[in-house]
Design a protein around this motif. Structure first.
Motif, PDB file in Angstrom:
ATOM      1  N   LEU A 147       0.827  -1.201   0.000  1.00 48.84           N
ATOM      2  CA  LEU A 147       0.000   0.000   0.000  1.00 48.84           C
ATOM      3  C   LEU A 147       0.867   1.259   0.000  1.00 48.84           C
ATOM      4  CD1 LEU A 147      -3.338   0.117   1.578  1.00 48.84           C
ATOM      5  CD2 LEU A 147      -1.908   2.031   2.167  1.00 48.84           C
ATOM      6  N   GLN A 148       1.904   1.215   0.846  1.00 46.08           N
ATOM      7  CA  GLN A 148       2.780   2.385   0.909  1.00 46.08           C
ATOM      8  C   GLN A 148       3.508   2.617  -0.403  1.00 46.08           C
ATOM      9  OE1 GLN A 148       5.161   1.874   4.386  1.00 46.08           O
ATOM     10  NE2 GLN A 148       3.435   2.448   5.705  1.00 46.08           N
ATOM     11  N   GLU A 149       3.906   1.502  -1.045  1.00 45.03           N
ATOM     12  CA  GLU A 149       4.568   1.635  -2.352  1.00 45.03           C
ATOM     13  C   GLU A 149       3.641   2.335  -3.349  1.00 45.03           C
ATOM     14  OE1 GLU A 149       7.533   0.670  -3.685  1.00 45.03           O
ATOM     15  OE2 GLU A 149       8.326   0.097  -1.724  1.00 45.03           O
ATOM     16  N   ILE A 150       2.375   1.881  -3.350  1.00 47.85           N
ATOM     17  CA  ILE A 150       1.426   2.453  -4.306  1.00 47.85           C
ATOM     18  C   ILE A 150       1.233   3.937  -4.017  1.00 47.85           C
ATOM     19  CG2 ILE A 150      -0.954   2.379  -5.137  1.00 47.85           C
ATOM     20  CD1 ILE A 150      -0.980  -0.597  -4.544  1.00 47.85           C
ATOM     21  N   VAL A 151       1.058   4.257  -2.733  1.00 48.58           N
ATOM     22  CA  VAL A 151       0.840   5.660  -2.354  1.00 48.58           C
ATOM     23  C   VAL A 151       2.032   6.503  -2.766  1.00 48.58           C
ATOM     24  CG1 VAL A 151       0.679   7.208  -0.382  1.00 48.58           C
ATOM     25  CG2 VAL A 151      -0.777   5.197  -0.502  1.00 48.58           C
ATOM     26  N   ARG A 152       3.241   5.996  -2.516  1.00 50.54           N
ATOM     27  CA  ARG A 152       4.429   6.766  -2.845  1.00 50.54           C
ATOM     28  C   ARG A 152       4.515   6.990  -4.353  1.00 50.54           C
ATOM     29  NH1 ARG A 152       9.056   3.696  -1.599  1.00 50.54           N
ATOM     30  NH2 ARG A 152       8.243   3.618   0.511  1.00 50.54           N
ATOM     31  N   MET A 153       4.146   5.927  -5.105  1.00 48.53           N
ATOM     32  CA  MET A 153       4.198   6.063  -6.563  1.00 48.53           C
ATOM     33  C   MET A 153       3.230   7.159  -7.026  1.00 48.53           C
ATOM     34  SD  MET A 153       3.065   3.382  -9.446  1.00 48.53           S
ATOM     35  CE  MET A 153       1.390   3.531  -8.895  1.00 48.53           C
ATOM     36  N   LYS A 154       2.007   7.142  -6.461  1.00 51.38           N
ATOM     37  CA  LYS A 154       1.012   8.136  -6.896  1.00 51.38           C
ATOM     38  C   LYS A 154       1.475   9.543  -6.550  1.00 51.38           C
ATOM     39  CE  LYS A 154      -1.558   5.011  -8.281  1.00 51.38           C
ATOM     40  NZ  LYS A 154      -2.658   4.478  -8.985  1.00 51.38           N
ATOM     41  N   ILE A 155       2.071   9.681  -5.374  1.00 55.54           N
ATOM     42  CA  ILE A 155       2.513  11.005  -4.954  1.00 55.54           C
ATOM     43  C   ILE A 155       3.602  11.516  -5.892  1.00 55.54           C
ATOM     44  CG2 ILE A 155       3.788  12.209  -3.133  1.00 55.54           C
ATOM     45  CD1 ILE A 155       2.093  10.646  -1.132  1.00 55.54           C
ATOM     46  N   ARG A 156       4.505  10.600  -6.310  1.00 60.97           N
ATOM     47  CA  ARG A 156       5.556  11.026  -7.249  1.00 60.97           C
ATOM     48  C   ARG A 156       4.973  11.266  -8.634  1.00 60.97           C
ATOM     49  NH1 ARG A 156      10.436   6.884  -5.822  1.00 60.97           N
ATOM     50  NH2 ARG A 156      11.004   7.832  -3.839  1.00 60.97           N
ATOM     51  N   MET A 157       3.957  10.464  -8.962  1.00 56.38           N
ATOM     52  CA  MET A 157       3.365  10.561 -10.292  1.00 56.38           C
ATOM     53  C   MET A 157       2.787  11.952 -10.544  1.00 56.38           C
ATOM     54  SD  MET A 157       0.435   8.026 -11.582  1.00 56.38           S
ATOM     55  CE  MET A 157       1.092   6.428 -11.890  1.00 56.38           C
ATOM     56  N   VAL A 158       2.202  12.567  -9.514  1.00 56.39           N
ATOM     57  CA  VAL A 158       1.623  13.895  -9.702  1.00 56.39           C
ATOM     58  C   VAL A 158       2.647  14.997  -9.472  1.00 56.39           C
ATOM     59  CG1 VAL A 158      -0.696  13.152  -9.107  1.00 56.39           C
ATOM     60  CG2 VAL A 158       0.796  14.015  -7.321  1.00 56.39           C
ATOM     61  N   GLY A 159       3.908  14.587  -9.309  1.00 59.83           N
ATOM     62  CA  GLY A 159       4.967  15.581  -9.237  1.00 59.83           C
ATOM     63  C   GLY A 159       5.159  16.219  -7.870  1.00 59.83           C
ATOM     64  N   LEU A 160       4.729  15.530  -6.817  1.00 57.10           N
ATOM     65  CA  LEU A 160       4.975  16.058  -5.473  1.00 57.10           C
ATOM     66  C   LEU A 160       6.280  15.474  -4.954  1.00 57.10           C
ATOM     67  CD1 LEU A 160       1.505  15.818  -3.700  1.00 57.10           C
ATOM     68  CD2 LEU A 160       2.727  17.885  -4.271  1.00 57.10           C
ATOM     69  N   PRO A 161       7.035  16.250  -4.176  1.00 58.71           N
ATOM     70  CA  PRO A 161       8.249  15.700  -3.571  1.00 58.71           C
ATOM     71  C   PRO A 161       7.900  14.692  -2.478  1.00 58.71           C
ATOM     72  CG  PRO A 161       7.829  17.903  -2.759  1.00 58.71           C
ATOM     73  CD  PRO A 161       6.812  17.650  -3.828  1.00 58.71           C
ATOM     74  N   ASP A 162       8.850  13.812  -2.171  1.00 62.63           N
ATOM     75  CA  ASP A 162       8.573  12.757  -1.189  1.00 62.63           C
ATOM     76  C   ASP A 162       8.191  13.295   0.182  1.00 62.63           C
ATOM     77  OD1 ASP A 162       8.880  10.625  -2.831  1.00 62.63           O
ATOM     78  OD2 ASP A 162      11.029  10.422  -2.477  1.00 62.63           O
ATOM     79  N   TYR A 163       8.810  14.421   0.567  1.00 60.30           N
ATOM     80  CA  TYR A 163       8.521  14.907   1.923  1.00 60.30           C
ATOM     81  C   TYR A 163       7.081  15.375   2.074  1.00 60.30           C
ATOM     82  CZ  TYR A 163       9.035  19.694   0.165  1.00 60.30           C
ATOM     83  OH  TYR A 163       8.876  20.864  -0.522  1.00 60.30           O
ATOM     84  N   ALA A 164       6.422  15.644   0.942  1.00 55.74           N
ATOM     85  CA  ALA A 164       5.029  16.102   1.018  1.00 55.74           C
ATOM     86  C   ALA A 164       4.119  15.032   1.622  1.00 55.74           C
ATOM     87  CB  ALA A 164       4.526  16.497  -0.361  1.00 55.74           C
ATOM     88  N   ALA A 165       4.545  13.775   1.520  1.00 54.32           N
ATOM     89  CA  ALA A 165       3.701  12.676   1.997  1.00 54.32           C
ATOM     90  C   ALA A 165       3.318  12.838   3.459  1.00 54.32           C
ATOM     91  CB  ALA A 165       4.420  11.350   1.789  1.00 54.32           C
TER      92      ALA A 165
END
Lengths: 254, 381
Positions: free
Chosen positions: A117-135
């Motif tokens: 689940l975390q992998e998927i969430v991280r992928m989506k967050i990167r996909m929309v161009g947000l930096p990792d720390y935004a999570a």
């Protein structure tokens, strides 16, 4: 081309205020479809009707072949899984972090183990161009553009085929708006999305919208590609595209 | 709905040469992956091969979640030193894989978890820091308020009298029904509790002393203040908090409308005027409640009750009770407004600060009351 959304003869009334008086339009598979119109022309209401937040008084709306007005509970639940919605102000849950916002639907419906689940969430967050720390940030800590992106990531969480955007570029600066338009184009390519967006942003209409419908006088006054729509002589269309701002945009677009 | 009919499947096969073959099929969508995960988890733990082939040609449709799953296990095999050959991927699947892989590569560092034993200490430290920060912020808020008040006293016509009257109406007049009810019940409760004890000694008439002094000096002020804190203090926090979120406060500052003059001082004055009056009102109702019980339960006639009350109740008790009003009022209104200004950009913080403001206000009122008791007793009043 088969149509994904078919709206026919929709009539909407709030009390004595008639908003839609026989709306007809259709959205085809894989296109970016724009809903245009002045303030109060009922674009957002139409969008809300397409996503089952509101019911029209009469008429028919079918999405992916299901008639929204005569839908069973299970079908409605399934249908809600087939689309993602980006609300105008983001509508992120303010008590959850961005990662939790993006993952909430996955957590509830997919039943996947935490690490996947975390992998998927991280992928989506990167996909929309947000930096990792935004999570790990809360919505209140995000800028306007980041809220839109986070909200888009949430809309895409379940890999929907259909994406509804309510004024996606409103409140963004021109650079941010352009980047967001580009992002939507990229995502459409990657994920085979069909996109329906309410917008007044002339730049978006020029650059990313394939087909559009213009609402006015409680009806659809024109539908088709930008060229087809602009050739219509209806005063509202003339005002919209051939007003001062529209003219400048037309010159740039050529 | 068709996706649910063909959920994702995977089988582990051993071919003639002893090579391991993973055959996957079905729809690998986010909603259909549930079944394959336990199997994959179990199998990958006990693999003893050096290489395997993964046949994905049977997958009829896959989304990004399915790709993440495959990528996750490819990584896991890689870590165990197993060479994996993926066969049968369609061009679209390869494209999607490229995209997914580009987004999930290089997982960010997870911040190290702190020791469980140190956690409470850390929380304690954080709470102390928050308290210190809040206390400083409150002092500067009070300071700002006094500066504005001083300037206002030099130009008294600039005071927002209309707003004060409106707030007196909201905080005082409209609270009278609930004040009536609570103070009446307090009078009844005190009379009942006292009656049982006093009857044992045949000292029925002393119930008047008990009600008279306890209600006027302690209970009426305290109960009224608590009701006002819950009713008015919280609404001040919410009102100002909403104005903060919608940037009305910023707009006021831009236009040169000092928020303390327009928002805080009218509220503070209004409560400081209304609360003593409400306390006096609560005194009357509370005593009336006690009188009723004394009449019904202890057979003390109303005339007898009032005669005794006149004889024993020093007027100083009433004055002390009423005099507490402005102090309590100042604490309640200031806490309510202060917490309202602390509301940040998200809507959730309104709820949080409203709660905090009520809790703070009630605590401060009780603490202030305790201080009064000590000081007045030491002074012998």
């Amino acid at each position: 081309m088969n149509s994904v959304i078919q709206v026919s003869n929709v009539v909407t009334r709030f009390g004595s205020n008639l908003v839609h008086d026989g709306i007809n339009l259709s959205v085809r598979q894989g296109e970016i479809y724009g809903l245009l119109g002045g303030s109060g022309s009922g674009k957002s209401t139409l969008l809300r009707e397409m996503i089952m937040l509101q019911r029209p008084q009469s008429g028919e709306i079918s999405v992916l072949g299901y008639d929204l007005l005569s839908l069973g509970r299970n079908e409605a639940a399934w249908l809600r899984g087939q689309w993602g919605v980006l609300f105008q102000a983001g509508a992120l849950y303010s008590s959850l972090t961005v990662a939790e916002n993006v993952g909430i639907k996955l957590k509830e419906y997919a039943g996947l183990p935490g690490n996947i689940l975390q992998e998927i969430v991280r992928m989506k967050i990167r996909m929309v161009g947000l930096p990792d720390y935004a999570a790990n940030l809360y919505p209140a800590e995000l800028s306007g553009g980041m809220i839109k992106r986070a909200s888009l990531a949430r809309a895409l969480a379940m890999d929907p085929g259909l994406l509804f955007l309510d004024e996606p570029t409103s409140g963004l600066d021109p650079i941010g708006a352009e980047a967001f338009d580009k992002l939507i184009l990229e995502l459409r390519e990657m994920l085979n999305l069909t996109v329906v967006m309410v917008t007044h942003d002339l730049d978006s209409i020029w650059t990313i919208v394939d087909r559009l419908a213009v609402l006015g006088d409680k009806k659809v006054i024109a539908e088709g590609s930008l060229k087809e729509v602009m050739s219509q002589s209806h005063p509202i269309i003339q005002q919209f595209f051939h007003g001062e701002r529209g003219r400048i945009r037309v010159q740039h677009g050529e | 709905m068709e996706a649910l009919d063909h959920p994702a499947e995977i089988t582990f096969l051993q071919d003639e040469e002893g090579e391991l073959l993973l055959v996957s099929s079905g729809v690998w969508h986010v909603a259909t992956l549930k079944q394959v995960i336990p199997l994959l988890e179990r199998q990958t733990r006990k693999l003893s091969v050096r290489s395997l082939r993964w046949d994905v040609s049977g997958i009829s449709s896959i989304d990004s979640a399915g790709m993440v799953l495959i990528e996750y296990y490819l990584n896991l095999f890689g870590k165990q030193g197993i060479a994996v050959e993926v066969v049968g991927a369609s061009p679209e699947q390869q494209k999607l894989y490229q995209m997914v892989a580009s987004y999930i590569s290089a997982a960010p560092k997870v911040p190290e978890k702190q020791s469980r034993f140190l956690q409470p200490i850390r929380h304690l430290g954080e709470s102390v820091m928050v308290f210190v920060r809040d206390f400083n912020a409150f002092l500067s808020f009070v300071g700002e308020d006094f500066v504005v008040l001083t300037l206002l006293l030099l130009q008294p016509w600039k005071m927002r009298y209309r707003a004060i009257v409106k707030h007196i109406h909201d905080a005082g007049v409209r609270a009278l029904p609930i004040i009536t009810l609570t103070s009446f019940l307090i009078g009844v409760v005190i009379a009942y509790q006292g009656a049982v004890q006093l009857q044992k000694f045949g000292a029925n008439i002393f119930v008047v002393d008990m009600i008279g002094i306890s209600v006027t000096r302690e209970l009426a002020p305290l109960i009224t203040a608590i009701v006002v804190a819950g009713r008015t203090g919280s609404s001040y926090t919410a009102q100002i908090g909403v104005m903060k979120i919608t940037q009305e406060i910023d707009a006021m500052r831009i236009m040169g409308f000092e928020p303390h003059r327009f928002l805080v001082l009218p509220r503070v004055f209004a409560v400081m005027i209304a609360l003593p009056l409400m306390i006096f009102f609560a005194d009357i109702i509370g005593i009336a409640g006690g009188m009723l019980v004394a009449n019904l339960h202890l057979n003390i006639s109303m005339a007898e009750f009032i005669h005794r009350l006149q004889g024993m109740l020093d007027v100083k008790h009433v004055w002390i009770g009423v005099a507490k009003g402005p102090f309590f009022a100042w604490l309640i209104a200031m806490t309510g407004c202060f917490r309202g200004f602390q509301v940040s950009r998200d809507t959730e913080s309104i709820g949080r600060y409203t709660t905090v403001s009520v809790v703070n206000a009630i605590f401060l009122v009780i603490a202030c009351d305790a201080l009064f008791s000590v000081v007045l007793t030491e002074l012998g009043i």
